[in-house]
Write an enzyme that holds these catalytic residues in place. Structure first.
Site, PDB file in Angstrom:
ATOM      1  N   ILE A 155       0.901  -1.279   0.149  1.00  0.00           N
ATOM      2  CA  ILE A 155       0.161  -0.005  -0.135  1.00  0.00           C
ATOM      3  C   ILE A 155       0.706   1.123   0.008  1.00  0.00           C
ATOM      4  O   ILE A 155       0.577   2.101  -0.776  1.00  0.00           O
ATOM      5  CB  ILE A 155      -0.993  -0.178   1.255  1.00  0.00           C
ATOM      6  CG1 ILE A 155      -1.784  -1.058   1.074  1.00  0.00           C
ATOM      7  CG2 ILE A 155      -1.910   1.249   1.237  1.00  0.00           C
ATOM      8  CD1 ILE A 155      -2.761  -1.548   2.233  1.00  0.00           C
ATOM      9  N   ASP A 266      -8.499   6.360   8.996  1.00  0.00           N
ATOM     10  CA  ASP A 266      -9.467   5.772   8.727  1.00  0.00           C
ATOM     11  C   ASP A 266      -9.283   4.512   9.860  1.00  0.00           C
ATOM     12  O   ASP A 266     -10.211   3.688   9.857  1.00  0.00           O
ATOM     13  CB  ASP A 266      -8.958   5.119   7.363  1.00  0.00           C
ATOM     14  CG  ASP A 266      -9.949   4.065   6.597  1.00  0.00           C
ATOM     15  OD1 ASP A 266     -11.083   4.237   6.938  1.00  0.00           O
ATOM     16  OD2 ASP A 266      -9.575   3.080   6.370  1.00  0.00           O
ATOM     17  N   GLU A 271     -11.794   1.190  17.526  1.00  0.00           N
ATOM     18  CA  GLU A 271     -12.791   1.107  16.229  1.00  0.00           C
ATOM     19  C   GLU A 271     -13.950   0.172  16.914  1.00  0.00           C
ATOM     20  O   GLU A 271     -13.640  -0.609  17.822  1.00  0.00           O
ATOM     21  CB  GLU A 271     -11.986   0.298  15.382  1.00  0.00           C
ATOM     22  CG  GLU A 271     -10.920   1.205  14.493  1.00  0.00           C
ATOM     23  CD  GLU A 271     -10.329   0.627  13.137  1.00  0.00           C
ATOM     24  OE1 GLU A 271     -10.986  -0.004  12.613  1.00  0.00           O
ATOM     25  OE2 GLU A 271      -9.453   0.931  13.073  1.00  0.00           O
ATOM     26  N   HIS A 289     -12.627   3.068   8.869  1.00  0.00           N
ATOM     27  CA  HIS A 289     -12.135   1.625   8.290  1.00  0.00           C
ATOM     28  C   HIS A 289     -12.322   1.260   7.059  1.00  0.00           C
ATOM     29  O   HIS A 289     -12.968  -0.014   6.776  1.00  0.00           O
ATOM     30  CB  HIS A 289     -12.113   0.722   9.290  1.00  0.00           C
ATOM     31  CG  HIS A 289     -10.730  -0.284   9.346  1.00  0.00           C
ATOM     32  ND1 HIS A 289     -10.194  -0.800  10.098  1.00  0.00           N
ATOM     33  CD2 HIS A 289     -10.052  -0.419   7.985  1.00  0.00           C
ATOM     34  CE1 HIS A 289      -9.142  -1.513   9.558  1.00  0.00           C
ATOM     35  NE2 HIS A 289      -9.104  -1.413   8.460  1.00  0.00           N
ATOM     36  N   ALA A 292     -10.550  -0.416   2.102  1.00  0.00           N
ATOM     37  CA  ALA A 292     -10.641  -1.419   0.960  1.00  0.00           C
ATOM     38  C   ALA A 292     -12.276  -1.457   0.531  1.00  0.00           C
ATOM     39  O   ALA A 292     -12.377  -2.104  -0.211  1.00  0.00           O
ATOM     40  CB  ALA A 292     -10.285  -2.872   1.521  1.00  0.00           C
TER      41      ALA A 292
HETATM   42  P1  NAD Z   1       2.958  -4.868   3.884  1.00  0.00           P
HETATM   43  O1  NAD Z   1       3.320  -5.874   4.518  1.00  0.00           O
HETATM   44  O2  NAD Z   1       3.032  -4.874   2.188  1.00  0.00           O
HETATM   45  O3  NAD Z   1       3.929  -3.515   3.928  1.00  0.00           O
HETATM   46  C1  NAD Z   1       4.129  -3.152   5.307  1.00  0.00           C
HETATM   47  C2  NAD Z   1       5.610  -2.436   5.270  1.00  0.00           C
HETATM   48  O4  NAD Z   1       5.674  -1.775   6.433  1.00  0.00           O
HETATM   49  C3  NAD Z   1       6.638  -3.779   5.291  1.00  0.00           C
HETATM   50  O5  NAD Z   1       7.329  -3.249   4.119  1.00  0.00           O
HETATM   51  C4  NAD Z   1       7.157  -3.784   6.777  1.00  0.00           C
HETATM   52  O6  NAD Z   1       8.797  -3.822   6.565  1.00  0.00           O
HETATM   53  C5  NAD Z   1       6.919  -2.267   7.041  1.00  0.00           C
HETATM   54  N1  NAD Z   1       7.182  -1.794   8.267  1.00  0.00           N
HETATM   55  C6  NAD Z   1       6.655  -2.388   9.132  1.00  0.00           C
HETATM   56  N2  NAD Z   1       6.594  -1.568  10.466  1.00  0.00           N
HETATM   57  C7  NAD Z   1       7.497  -0.478  10.159  1.00  0.00           C
HETATM   58  C8  NAD Z   1       7.951   0.589  10.820  1.00  0.00           C
HETATM   59  N3  NAD Z   1       7.961   0.589  12.018  1.00  0.00           N
HETATM   60  N4  NAD Z   1       8.598   1.392  10.226  1.00  0.00           N
HETATM   61  C9  NAD Z   1       8.757   1.468   8.964  1.00  0.00           C
HETATM   62  N5  NAD Z   1       8.432   0.341   8.276  1.00  0.00           N
HETATM   63  C10 NAD Z   1       7.770  -0.511   8.747  1.00  0.00           C
HETATM   64  O7  NAD Z   1       1.563  -4.384   4.066  1.00  0.00           O
HETATM   65  P2  NAD Z   1       0.556  -3.548   3.208  1.00  0.00           P
HETATM   66  O8  NAD Z   1      -0.407  -4.632   2.535  1.00  0.00           O
HETATM   67  O9  NAD Z   1       1.035  -2.502   2.522  1.00  0.00           O
HETATM   68  O10 NAD Z   1      -0.468  -2.995   4.434  1.00  0.00           O
HETATM   69  C11 NAD Z   1      -0.099  -1.932   5.292  1.00  0.00           C
HETATM   70  C12 NAD Z   1      -1.127  -1.856   6.492  1.00  0.00           C
HETATM   71  O11 NAD Z   1      -2.191  -1.260   5.728  1.00  0.00           O
HETATM   72  C13 NAD Z   1      -1.497  -3.083   7.291  1.00  0.00           C
HETATM   73  O12 NAD Z   1      -1.466  -2.602   8.759  1.00  0.00           O
HETATM   74  C14 NAD Z   1      -2.542  -3.238   6.870  1.00  0.00           C
HETATM   75  O13 NAD Z   1      -3.374  -4.090   7.735  1.00  0.00           O
HETATM   76  C15 NAD Z   1      -3.301  -2.050   6.468  1.00  0.00           C
HETATM   77  N6  NAD Z   1      -4.508  -1.926   5.796  1.00  0.00           N
HETATM   78  C16 NAD Z   1      -5.615  -1.043   6.095  1.00  0.00           C
HETATM   79  C17 NAD Z   1      -6.676  -1.327   5.097  1.00  0.00           C
HETATM   80  C18 NAD Z   1      -7.768  -0.166   5.420  1.00  0.00           C
HETATM   81  O14 NAD Z   1      -9.112  -0.604   5.214  1.00  0.00           O
HETATM   82  N7  NAD Z   1      -7.507   0.912   5.961  1.00  0.00           N
HETATM   83  C19 NAD Z   1      -6.965  -2.036   4.155  1.00  0.00           C
HETATM   84  C20 NAD Z   1      -5.757  -2.943   3.942  1.00  0.00           C
HETATM   85  C21 NAD Z   1      -4.638  -2.829   4.474  1.00  0.00           C
END
Ligand code: NAD
Length: 315
Positions: A155, A266, A271, A289, A292
């Site tokens: 993301i 979000d 929540e 939230h 997606a």
């Molecule tokens: P991902 O695993 O592809 O990427 C996460 C990245 O964050 C990884 O590269 C990891 O190394 C890095 N990371 C972890 N902790 C870190 C820190 N403290 N500092 C710097 N980098 C750090 O995950 P994604 O698919 O990109 O999802 C990211 C977040 O979005 C997740 O928490 C997921 O649950 C959330 N999400 C939210 C929604 C929504 O509806 N708002 C929808 C989908 C996912």
């Protein structure tokens, strides 16, 4: 093969599963009835609402697969399920574009005060609107500003691509090495590679005009009092990752002392009901939230989940 899609599944996913011979039940079973009723199914799919914890797993020895439509598996005891031989699958990539676009909805909303202006528009017959335009006259453009993306996974990278597309500079921090450049695919089939710079999170925090968080919740907030103290005055913050990744009390203080000009959230600690100081803050814009929650993401999630499940049972 019987599958319970307890939090629903997009019609395309249901159709694919049924064509592959699955019986798909989309009638929601309340959490407290699942231990008894789930015993009749081979697989369950959930989004974030249904919890699949140890006690439910123990009560359903026939269960062979748990599918999460989406990314975060916080509502599933993944390791325990796996230890019982149950496959646990999710759809990591399907929602990235939608979350990235929501980040920009929050950013544009924040820099032009849309959420507040909407609430304060004068009603018909109201003559007391002197100063209304002036109150929202200090908007800023995103073009040319620096977006700091913390967490440069799926993301984070999609968010960076949108930012590069609108002419922002992007800096990123991550525990792992990030790609040196991102490929932007423009309409007309044109692709361009745009370099992105990796910096430490502290450096990012010092340089960014806007910060967007894309990390999982690990053990503590990524942005707390110490980090807010390093930020540029007037920074805008967006969090569409997970509750807990920002220390909300520190955020409220940073909003009140002017460090943070606005926050678009979000996700929250509590929540689905944000704490009162967040909910009522005049410079906080909230969504429940829904990162997606677009038709396109839900269709991709349904399709991806169906294909993974079909592959697992029939592959
Ligand atoms: P991902 O695993 O592809 O990427 C996460 C990245 O964050 C990884 O590269 C990891 O190394 C890095 N990371 C972890 N902790 C870190 C820190 N403290 N500092 C710097 N980098 C750090 O995950 P994604 O698919 O990109 O999802 C990211 C977040 O979005 C997740 O928490 C997921 O649950 C959330 N999400 C939210 C929604 C929504 O509806 N708002 C929808 C989908 C996912």
């Amino acid at each position: 093969m019987k599958l319970l899609a307890n939090d629903g599944i997009d019609p395309l996913g249901k159709e694919l599963l049924e064509k592959a011979g699955f019986t798909v039940d989309t009638n929601h079973i309340p959490q407290d009835e699942l231990a008894v009723k789930l015993q009749a199914y081979d697989a369950i799919t959930v989004r974030s609402a249904t919890k699949v914890r140890k006690d439910l797993i123990d009560a359903c020895p026939n269960l062979r697969l748990i599918g999460r439509g989406g990314v975060g598996m916080d509502n599933i005891d993944v390791e325990y399920a796996k230890s019982k031989g149950i496959a646990v699958v999710n759809t990591p990539a399907a929602s990235s574009q939608s979350v990235a676009e929501l980040v920009f909805a929050h950013l544009y909303n924040g820099v032009r005060f849309l959420y507040d202006a909407n609430r304060k528009m004068p009603v018909e017959g109201d003559t007391n609107f002197a100063g209304l335009k002036k109150a929202y006259a200090k908007g800023v453009e995103l073009k040319g500003k620096t977006l700091g993306v913390i967490g440069f996974g799926r993301i984070g990278q999609e968010t960076a691509k949108v930012a590069l597309g609108v002419g922002m500079n992007v800096i990123a921090s991550d525990f792992v090495a990030i790609p040196k450049a991102l490929t932007l695919t423009l309409s007309g089939g044109i692709s361009v590679d745009v370099p992105v710079k990796q910096v430490s999170t502290d450096e990012l925090i010092k340089q960014a005009d806007f910060i967007s968080l894309h990390v999982p919740f690990l053990d503590k907030p990524v942005l707390g009092t110490a980090e807010f103290a390093l930020m540029k005055n007037g920074v805008g913050i967006v969090n569409a990752s997970r509750g807990g990744t920002i220390d909300e009390l520190a955020l409220i203080e940073a909003l009140n002392n002017g460090t943070v000009s606005f926050a678009g959230l979000d996700v929250f600690d509590s929540e689905p009901t944000p704490r009162k100081e967040i909910l009522t803050h005049p410079r906080v814009s909230l969504t429940p939230h829904i990162g997606a929650a677009t038709n396109e993401a839900q269709e991709r999630i349904g399709e991806e989940l169906a294909n993974i499940i079909i592959g697992y049972f029939k592959g």
